[in-house]
Motif scaffolding. Sequence first.
Motif, short mmCIF file in Angstrom:
data_model
loop_
_atom_site.label_atom_id
_atom_site.label_comp_id
_atom_site.label_asym_id
_atom_site.label_seq_id
_atom_site.Cartn_x
_atom_site.Cartn_y
_atom_site.Cartn_z
N ASP A 46 6.36 2.43 5.90
CA ASP A 46 5.08 1.70 5.87
C ASP A 46 4.17 2.40 4.86
N ASP A 47 4.01 1.96 3.65
CA ASP A 47 4.46 0.66 3.22
C ASP A 47 5.26 0.81 1.93
N GLU A 82 -5.06 1.69 3.06
CA GLU A 82 -4.89 0.52 3.94
C GLU A 82 -4.92 0.93 5.40
N GLU A 83 -4.35 2.11 5.68
CA GLU A 83 -4.23 2.54 7.08
C GLU A 83 -5.57 2.88 7.72
N ASP A 86 3.49 -6.13 3.49
CA ASP A 86 3.30 -4.99 4.40
C ASP A 86 4.32 -5.10 5.54
N VAL A 87 4.50 -4.01 6.23
CA VAL A 87 5.53 -3.99 7.28
C VAL A 87 5.00 -4.52 8.61
N HIS A 129 0.82 -1.22 0.00
CA HIS A 129 0.00 0.00 0.00
C HIS A 129 0.85 1.26 0.00
ZN ZN Z 1 1.17 -0.97 6.37
#
Ligand code: ZN
Length: 460
Positions: free
Chosen positions: A260-261, A290-291, A337-338, A100
């Motif tokens: 991120d990310d 995404e967040e 993703d992280v 993302h």
């Molecule tokens: Zn993320």
Amino acid sequence: MERENLVWDNFKEKDLEEMLNFCEGYKSFINASKTEREASQEIVKIAEENGFIDLKTAIESKKKLTVGDKVYATNKDKGIIMFILGTEPMEKGMTITGSHLDSPRIDLKQNPLYEDDGFTFLETHYYGGIKKYQWVTIPLSIHGVLITKGGKKVNIVIGEDDNDPVLFITDLLPHLSKDQSAKKLSEAIEGENLNVLFGSMPIEDKEAKSRIKLNTLRLLNEKYGIEEEDFTSAELEIVPSGKARDVGLDRSMIAAYGHDDKICAYTCLRALVETEAPKKTCVGLFVDKEEVGSIGATGMTSKFFENTVAEVMELAEGYTSLKLRRALANSKMLSADVLAAFDPLYPSVCERKNTAFLGKGIVIIKYSGKDGKVGSNDADAEFIGEVRNIFNKNNIVWQTSELGKVDQGGGGTIAYILAEYGMEVLDCGLVLLSMHSPYEIASKADIYEGYRGYKAFYSI
Ligand SMILES: [Zn+2]
């Protein structure tokens, strides 16, 4: 099962040089990609440099897509999907990575500008999971777009150039913080108080009301041709000002806003553009929102991905609903993703045997979620076995992790959304220190190993 292997030990001299070069490329990318719009633009640039063509053009010209053809589609300038057509028909399944482009930040409200006791401020509403106290008294910049009354799109970036002014959110001095210091960390800085200092100089006319606000509006109008109401149709994001920096005497780490990310986005992107005529159609998915739960037309839950696969299929082998469903269900995906790295200053939130460490390579995460794996994807053992074998065969340094101790907290990714098609999805990303803070820290060795890992996955 102790994983003592550091990625660093695998580097011969030549690899080390290549790795450092790769990380310089990443630093340029992340410096130019503070927001999802900027990241999307950068990815389009790199895609086109590597022979990808716009899907819109391919559709208009009714271009027949064949093996090795490369196309991309953008989603409202905030997300992008890239395809490299494989030798097998798409209905046999695709090889996908998904990352993302949005990062935690502070957004402007729709009616942000006000004057109070000698200053102009901007009202904000934070975006994603931030610890609010980390965002005060640091230099900030503003990035984004406004749509004017006439429908013109105006791009704004203030606070990145060395000659630019920067913005700040103030905090109390320690001398007067008796009440604030007694509060819980999560309550000491209130969300409603994250207002950005924007000016303090009045216009000349002493009779005028709100003289400082008028001066701010005058400057905005002179520089950008905008007026106050234009803020209502805008996406303006407050992010930390400044560039990615090497960390440590050995320069082994990178501190940057928005790892991120974008760290996974960049490594997946590089892995994809270096893939030639694969067996399966290879897909790079870069999404927004995404967040905040993957919502909206640019988030993973929108139909953009499915619709785009249908369009590519139509140009490649002819679309049918059944073929599309098969293509999706037969696909394999790494959700990139992280994740939090083990932090020796805060060991108590992790269980060491199931925690990933900085410098120990790409991470396989079977499940995340919280309160008993709720909201996680929980990948199949069979697929994890396959990915593990790919990594081992290609000499990729990898590790496994959960997000913290059981019941310590938790989180999610886009993995479960793609899994709804019945495809195999595994969370597989890189770890960070100080995740979701204004400056997150990543290991250079991990960045390179992530890229090598995704590249190996695309070769299946
Ligand atoms: Zn993320």
